[in-house]
Enzyme design. Sequence first.
Site, PDB file in Angstrom:
ATOM      1  N   GLY A   1      53.698-110.952 -66.578  1.00  0.00           N
ATOM      2  CA  GLY A   1      54.347-110.666 -65.310  1.00  0.00           C
ATOM      3  C   GLY A   1      53.662-111.417 -64.197  1.00  0.00           C
ATOM      4  O   GLY A   1      52.826-112.296 -64.432  1.00  0.00           O
ATOM      5  N   GLY A   2      53.993-111.057 -62.964  1.00  0.00           N
ATOM      6  CA  GLY A   2      53.427-111.772 -61.838  1.00  0.00           C
ATOM      7  C   GLY A   2      51.968-111.460 -61.594  1.00  0.00           C
ATOM      8  O   GLY A   2      51.251-112.261 -60.992  1.00  0.00           O
ATOM      9  N   MET A   3      51.517-110.285 -62.053  1.00  0.00           N
ATOM     10  CA  MET A   3      50.152-109.874 -61.777  1.00  0.00           C
ATOM     11  C   MET A   3      49.266-109.879 -63.015  1.00  0.00           C
ATOM     12  O   MET A   3      48.058-110.040 -62.924  1.00  0.00           O
ATOM     13  CB  MET A   3      50.151-108.467 -61.172  1.00  0.00           C
ATOM     14  CG  MET A   3      48.803-108.046 -60.635  1.00  0.00           C
ATOM     15  SD  MET A   3      48.793-106.313 -60.121  1.00  0.00           S
ATOM     16  CE  MET A   3      48.848-105.488 -61.708  1.00  0.00           C
TER      17      MET A   3
ATOM     18  N   ASP B   1      54.424 -93.902 -62.156  1.00  0.00           N
ATOM     19  CA  ASP B   1      55.346 -94.803 -62.840  1.00  0.00           C
ATOM     20  C   ASP B   1      55.779 -94.218 -64.188  1.00  0.00           C
ATOM     21  O   ASP B   1      55.892 -94.937 -65.179  1.00  0.00           O
ATOM     22  CB  ASP B   1      54.691 -96.171 -63.028  1.00  0.00           C
ATOM     23  CG  ASP B   1      55.707 -97.265 -63.378  1.00  0.00           C
ATOM     24  OD1 ASP B   1      56.894 -97.101 -63.027  1.00  0.00           O
ATOM     25  OD2 ASP B   1      55.315 -98.266 -63.995  1.00  0.00           O
TER      26      ASP B   1
ATOM     27  N   LEU C   1      51.966-110.539 -75.719  1.00  0.00           N
ATOM     28  CA  LEU C   1      53.019-109.539 -75.829  1.00  0.00           C
ATOM     29  C   LEU C   1      53.956-109.553 -74.633  1.00  0.00           C
ATOM     30  O   LEU C   1      55.113-109.159 -74.744  1.00  0.00           O
ATOM     31  CB  LEU C   1      52.418-108.139 -75.980  1.00  0.00           C
ATOM     32  CG  LEU C   1      51.496-107.911 -77.178  1.00  0.00           C
ATOM     33  CD1 LEU C   1      50.974-106.487 -77.167  1.00  0.00           C
ATOM     34  CD2 LEU C   1      52.217-108.204 -78.480  1.00  0.00           C
TER      35      LEU C   1
END
Length: 607
Positions: free
Chosen positions: A24-26, A154, A21
């Site tokens: 990302g970087g992490m 967030d 889906l």
Amino acid sequence: MSDAPPPIPTQLGPYEITRRLGAGGMAEVFLAKKRGAENTFKLLVVKRVLPHHGKSRRFRAMFVAEAQLATRLNHPNIVQVYDFQDIGEEGQLLSMEYVEGTDLGRVASAARQKGTRLPPWVSAYIIAEAAKGLHYAHEKKDEEGKPLAIVHRDVSPQNILVSYDGAIKIADFGIASANLFREEAGVLKGKFGFMSPEQARGEPLDRRSDIYALGACLHEILSGRHLHGALVGDDLLEAVRAGNVEPPSTWVRDVPPELEDITMKALARRADDRFQTARDMAGAISRAMLARQELVDGAVVEGVLARLVGREHTSPGVAHEPSVGSLALDPAMLAREAPAPGDESVLERPATHAAVPSPRRDREQTGASHPLPKRPREVRHVAEVRLRVLGLPELGARLGPVDETRARERLRRTLSEIAWKRGAEWRWVGDGARATVGLWSNAARASADAAWLAVDAREALRAMGEDLEVDLDASIAIVRGIADGERDDEGRLVKHSLQPPAEHLADLLGARAGKGAIWVAGGLYRLVRRDFRWGDAPTIDVEPSGELPLPRQLRVYDLERALSREERLAEMAHAPSDLVGRDAEKADLFAAYHRALSNGASGAPAI
């Protein structure tokens, strides 16, 4: 050097991967399937923390602690986190609900593309529902009743999910609330445009920072523009730190003044001048809607969503493959099934599972030319749970027939998600339900899972009652039983039957348990007594019943709450030679034995 993402795995731990889906970087996020009882599947989302981020021992330990915390958040307005698993070199996995819908950011974007905005009171309703989920998390306490002081950090339109049937959920508590990410610079700080001034300045945060972020979300969907316009980078950060914002009516004329006042109070520069709890903010919105006679509910949201983004797939990953662009990053499934024959109550509908035929079932139904080998029978200890939902008549009196039906459906879905997390499925009957815990592959955890299911279900009902201003509660009974059936490739017991007298004793105990009580029979109590705090309960005389092998008396214990980690360690220190519960270790060895001797293709012994 190629920037292409890594290949998509077909399997991660117990999850069959359908598609990626996002990445990302992490972490990367997948749509996945997990098999439940009797060859059914559930669609869910699996977030994998990439292996190179898990090399730090401190990272792994803290992430485990925070992931376990996320699994304890049980509320209709929070994406349910099911499980955390560490699968070694392949990374760490967090599994969660899959919402069949989209996020608020995409809804607002679709409205802008159509030259319109979300109706103001629909916008306010969505924010109020999100506020209920946030308030629950903010109020969450540990086993000893001490506040956990969770701050999401967030909250943004991308983390407010809207299902196609109008349900609202806050996403990404699994990582955003982690202490690890609060303390270390450069890791998941949140989105600048929705930060509170104190968060942007790097100051200590409390729940009022999330309330500011909710205000920023409400401002954006009321005004149709970002809170700080086109500012980016350092300019945006400085504007956020200053905390100077203009009211939504600066850009649009038809913002109801009540909603503008609520928005600006949530966006006050000083935390002391804001709403002090998210529930206060939700209450202010509800009172404004009532005064204006604006009747907005999930059905209204469903209609608005249909006009703006459309309902693209009703069963993602089953009959149709979902479009990646149509899915939120951390979605949760609220799949619907038609009522089973004879069902008359909303609480009697089947659990929220996608009924997907397995290859094995296909072969059995089509009469393939290669018959499956006969599977071995197995007998195992299970836990039988009886749940009565209390307060439903008051729910109908307060809400009226239509809203009551939707509230019951919402209640049932939430409790079904909690049951799935504990390896069980509710069988709804009237205002109550039954579940057999231990039929899945983690049979050794049946007793503990049943106890946790009871604790989580009671807490969730009480939280929903607070939101609805109705005294909802539960009475729950748990007894130990024996089930027999066939063992499938993954260790689940299929085509099973529960041996007497477990059902009879569970019914007997459930009928006697009072409001808020979790009564546990002695056989199961002995297996979990070191993990929970117990109160007194009466010994129950058992009347003879036909040919059932019934005891003359049933010793009962009242489960009050789980013990904290420190309390459990103290219990272990006081009983270092206690051998209670060794049958759980035997069950683990038994499961390992079957895995070692069976081949994955057919389940037939390899010897």
